[in-house]
Design a protein around this motif. Structure first.
Motif, PDB file in Angstrom:
ATOM      1  N   GLY A   1      47.547  54.676  -3.922  1.00 45.57           N
ATOM      2  CA  GLY A   1      47.034  53.922  -2.790  1.00 45.57           C
ATOM      3  C   GLY A   1      47.125  52.416  -2.865  1.00 45.57           C
ATOM      4  N   LEU A   2      45.947  51.780  -2.849  1.00 44.16           N
ATOM      5  CA  LEU A   2      45.847  50.319  -2.820  1.00 44.16           C
ATOM      6  C   LEU A   2      45.387  49.772  -4.161  1.00 44.16           C
ATOM      7  CD1 LEU A   2      44.199  49.902   0.710  1.00 44.16           C
ATOM      8  CD2 LEU A   2      46.645  49.977   0.123  1.00 44.16           C
TER       9      LEU A   2
ATOM     10  N   LYS B   1      46.436  58.452   7.230  1.00 42.45           N
ATOM     11  CA  LYS B   1      46.045  57.617   8.375  1.00 42.45           C
ATOM     12  C   LYS B   1      45.469  56.292   7.891  1.00 42.45           C
ATOM     13  CE  LYS B   1      43.157  57.460  12.520  1.00 42.45           C
ATOM     14  NZ  LYS B   1      42.531  56.150  12.190  1.00 42.45           N
ATOM     15  N   TYR B   2      44.641  56.348   6.868  1.00 46.24           N
ATOM     16  CA  TYR B   2      44.033  55.118   6.359  1.00 46.24           C
ATOM     17  C   TYR B   2      45.102  54.128   5.893  1.00 46.24           C
ATOM     18  CZ  TYR B   2      41.670  51.896   3.199  1.00 46.24           C
ATOM     19  OH  TYR B   2      41.234  50.754   2.567  1.00 46.24           O
TER      20      TYR B   2
ATOM     21  N   ILE C   1      48.544  49.268   6.841  1.00 45.63           N
ATOM     22  CA  ILE C   1      49.833  48.591   7.007  1.00 45.63           C
ATOM     23  C   ILE C   1      49.928  47.963   8.398  1.00 45.63           C
ATOM     24  CG2 ILE C   1      52.331  48.932   7.134  1.00 45.63           C
ATOM     25  CD1 ILE C   1      51.921  51.275   5.137  1.00 45.63           C
ATOM     26  N   ALA C   2      49.497  48.724   9.420  1.00 48.51           N
ATOM     27  CA  ALA C   2      49.575  48.243  10.796  1.00 48.51           C
ATOM     28  C   ALA C   2      48.725  46.994  11.018  1.00 48.51           C
ATOM     29  CB  ALA C   2      49.140  49.350  11.760  1.00 48.51           C
ATOM     30  N   SER C   3      47.661  46.846  10.226  1.00 52.27           N
ATOM     31  CA  SER C   3      46.780  45.685  10.372  1.00 52.27           C
ATOM     32  C   SER C   3      47.242  44.500   9.524  1.00 52.27           C
ATOM     33  CB  SER C   3      45.344  46.058   9.982  1.00 52.27           C
ATOM     34  OG  SER C   3      45.259  46.373   8.597  1.00 52.27           O
ATOM     35  N   GLY C   4      48.416  44.648   8.906  1.00 50.25           N
ATOM     36  CA  GLY C   4      48.970  43.540   8.132  1.00 50.25           C
ATOM     37  C   GLY C   4      48.812  43.663   6.636  1.00 50.25           C
TER      38      GLY C   4
END
Length: 227
Positions: free
Chosen positions: A95-96, A130-131, A136-139
């Protein structure tokens, strides 16, 4: 690319395929993990395509585990069974996390595989949730995907990202809202929900497995030779 896989199929009429990753590869949530998970469906593709070959499977994926644990179980769960081809999938569970740690863990697994048998082929499969897609979509950066990808580039290991294209299918099916995360997960783990054709198409687009093996075995390209 995939020279060992081609050699074993063409000359030995056998292939041992290992799957090393988390629950998406394990098939948790699939109606039948050994058949309808993407892992099971890839195995079915090989067995149907090469019915006169002995195609063996090593199921070494464990849900909820990342590459840090993968380092310690690599020999016992995967390498002791001598795979010819390994599909590796750890981006979601890593993940992150810390980029340098993930990169080190990823490279350690790769080096362990090659130390066991330098001829072994590896294919890295990136997936998503989804998370992570929303992040990614939020930058934001998908740290694990970046770290694993850097290692695969360094070693010339083919890789493909099936996560985002599957998420686009969720959008097309209009299942946003409370069920979106579940639907995305099911599409990843249960390939009777359209994932297998997408995975195989992506592998073909990347010049991996399907098209290359077919061309090599039908003599359209050079003869497969062991590395």
């Amino acid at each position: 690319m995939l020279d060992n896989t081609l050699y074993k199929l063409k000359n030995n009429k056998e292939l041992t395929i290992g799957f090393f990753g988390g629950s998406i590869t394990e098939g948790a949530g699939a109606s039948d993990a050994s058949r309808t998970s993407w892992r099971g469906s890839v195995m079915r593709w090989f067995r149907e395509r090469y019915p006169d070959h002995e195609i063996r499977e090593i199921q070494a994926a464990i849900g909820g585990t990342g590459s840090s644990l993968g380092i310690f179980r690599c020999e016992r769960d995967l390498l002791s069974k001598k795979p010819d081809l390994v599909f590796m999938e750890y981006s979601v569970n890593d993940g992150l996390g810390d980029y340098d740690t993930i990169m080190t863990d990823s490279e350690t697994i790769v080096r362990k595989i090659y130390a066991s048998d330098p001829h072994t082929d590896i294919v890295y499969v990136h997936t998503t949730t989804k998370y992570l897609s929303d992040h990614i979509a939020s930058g934001g950066e998908y740290t694990a995907r970046s770290a694993h990808s850097a290692v695969m580039h360094r070693y010339g290991i083919p890789q493909t990202d099936v996560g985002e294209i599957l998420r686009s299918k969720v959008r097309e099916n209009d299942v946003w809202g409370i069920s979106e995360s579940k639907e995305l997960y099911l599409m990843l783990v249960q390939t009777d929900k359209e994932a297998l054709p997408i995975i195989l198409a992506r592998l073909k687009q990347a010049g991996l497995v399907c098209r290359q093996i077919d061309e090599e075995l039908t003599g359209n390209n050079r003869t497969g030779e062991n590395k």
